[in-house]
Enzyme design. Structure first.
Site, PDB file in Angstrom:
ATOM      1  N   SER A  97       0.830  -1.203   0.000  1.00 48.63           N
ATOM      2  CA  SER A  97       0.000   0.000   0.000  1.00 48.63           C
ATOM      3  C   SER A  97       0.871   1.261   0.000  1.00 48.63           C
ATOM      4  CB  SER A  97      -0.956  -0.047   1.196  1.00 48.63           C
ATOM      5  OG  SER A  97      -1.933   0.962   1.113  1.00 48.63           O
ATOM      6  N   MET A  98       0.773   2.115   1.039  1.00 47.85           N
ATOM      7  CA  MET A  98       1.663   3.276   1.091  1.00 47.85           C
ATOM      8  C   MET A  98       3.115   2.855   1.247  1.00 47.85           C
ATOM      9  SD  MET A  98      -0.137   6.405   3.089  1.00 47.85           S
ATOM     10  CE  MET A  98      -1.694   7.110   2.532  1.00 47.85           C
TER      11      MET A  98
ATOM     12  N   TRP B 108       0.152   2.398  -3.271  1.00 45.11           N
ATOM     13  CA  TRP B 108      -0.642   3.637  -3.263  1.00 45.11           C
ATOM     14  C   TRP B 108       0.322   4.813  -3.211  1.00 45.11           C
ATOM     15  CZ3 TRP B 108      -1.314   8.196  -0.835  1.00 45.11           C
ATOM     16  CH2 TRP B 108      -2.551   8.862  -0.934  1.00 45.11           C
TER      17      TRP B 108
ATOM     18  N   ASP C  82      -9.259  -4.317  -5.845  1.00 43.19           N
ATOM     19  CA  ASP C  82      -8.734  -3.326  -4.909  1.00 43.19           C
ATOM     20  C   ASP C  82      -9.597  -2.063  -4.946  1.00 43.19           C
ATOM     21  OD1 ASP C  82      -7.208  -1.517  -3.404  1.00 43.19           O
ATOM     22  OD2 ASP C  82      -5.319  -2.389  -4.102  1.00 43.19           O
TER      23      ASP C  82
ATOM     24  N   HIS D 185      -7.230  -5.304  -1.764  1.00 44.41           N
ATOM     25  CA  HIS D 185      -6.062  -4.495  -1.434  1.00 44.41           C
ATOM     26  C   HIS D 185      -5.175  -5.160  -0.393  1.00 44.41           C
ATOM     27  CE1 HIS D 185      -3.763  -0.807  -0.917  1.00 44.41           C
ATOM     28  NE2 HIS D 185      -3.974  -0.850   0.384  1.00 44.41           N
TER      29      HIS D 185
END
Length: 298
Positions: free
Chosen positions: A170-171, A195, A216, A246
């Site tokens: 993700s991040m 992300w 996602d 996700h």
């Protein structure tokens, strides 16, 4: 297409002395025994036996591993866990740092630690300074974690400071892009359902394996993983996990593990024995809904 990253090749040449054949053979045998199997290979970074589908899908690889904790007071990141092969006879290993995603704890990516380490890497799974750190901060923390491992008194001698990679969810996946931009000497990055608000990474040529997830709803592939992949330079591959959310990377996943192992082996260890799993680009539609890639150069 023009490939901007070609892994270096190094070969070992054994000088044969003009002595008797028996003496020469004995000398060579002694040299090989002293150097160990890894150093005697054509590729000095090659680790472990020849790979098979079963070996890269297994929950544990060839190497026995151990681990140690890293204090939350570590400089530049929130602590974590280092996983490493216990042997000291196979030479040094490449290092992989892994970050969790937004609000995620280290536990969400901990499964990758022993799995990758047992394949012949030193792996640090990190906790971030804050659960809410943005991708740029997570990229800095991934690099700080790599530097911590390289500089550590106990683990540092086991690693090759020139063979470093980062992964993240993700991040944390967005953070791998940031890290590669800041440190182009990295050997590989693996963004997992990444992300990031920045969609263009044309100045990043570090070999990248980007994972998207078909379902996602947080970092949709059309807004994140695919634009990231399309903008990247250098060797790259995109794998979209079939019917996945996700959070697919936060629990043990054979597809994520097998191709991540192959990618890291290929670009951190320069091990072309793993090309077979990456080129042609995988098209197992039971597990993947989409795939594309440049195919690694041999």
């Amino acid at each position: 297409m023009q490939h901007s990253h070609v892994s270096s090749r190094r070969s070992r040449r054994v000088t044969r002395l003009a002595a008797g054949l028996a003496a020469a053979a004995l000398g060579f045998a002694g040299l090989a025994a002293a150097a160990g199997p890894a150093a005697a290979a054509d590729n000095p970074y090659q680790r472990g036996p020849a790979p098979t589908v079963s070996s890269i899908e297994a929950s544990r690889g060839y190497y026995a591993t151990s681990s140690r904790n890293v204090s939350s007071l570590a400089r530049g990141f929130g602590g974590g866990t280092i996983y490493y092969p216990t042997t000291t006879s196979d030479g040094t290993f490449g290092v992989v740092a892994i970050s969790p995603g937004y609000t995620g704890t280290e536990s969400t990516i901990a499964w990758l630690g022993p799995r990758l380490a047992s394949q012949g890497f030193v792996v640090i799974t990190i906790a971030t300074n804050s659960l809410y750190d943005q991708p740029a901060s997570r990229g800095d923390q991934l690099l700080a974690a790599l530097d911590y491992v390289v500089a550590s008194n106990d683990i540092g001698p086991r690693v090759d400071r020139n063979r470093l990679a980062v992964m993240g969810h993700s991040m944390g996946g967005g953070g791998t892009l940031e890290a590669a931009e800041d440190r182009p000497s990295l050997q590989a990055i693996v963004p997992l359902t990444p992300w990031n608000l920045d969609k263009t990474w044309g100045d990043v040529s570090v070999p990248a394996l980007v994972y998207g997830a078909e379902n996602d709803s947080i970092a949709s592939t059309s807004s994140h993983a695919v634009p990231f992949y399309n903008s990247l330079g250098g060797e790259k591959m995109y794998l979209e996990l079939n019917n996945a959310s996700h959070f697919a990377p936060t629990s043990s996943d054979v597809t994520i593990a097998k191709y991540s192992i192959a990618w890291l082996k290929r670009f951190v260890d320069d091990d072309t024995r793993y090309d077979q799993f990456l080129c042609p680009v995988p098209t197992s539609w039971t597990y993947l809904s989409e795939s594309r890639g440049t195919c690694p150069l041999s």
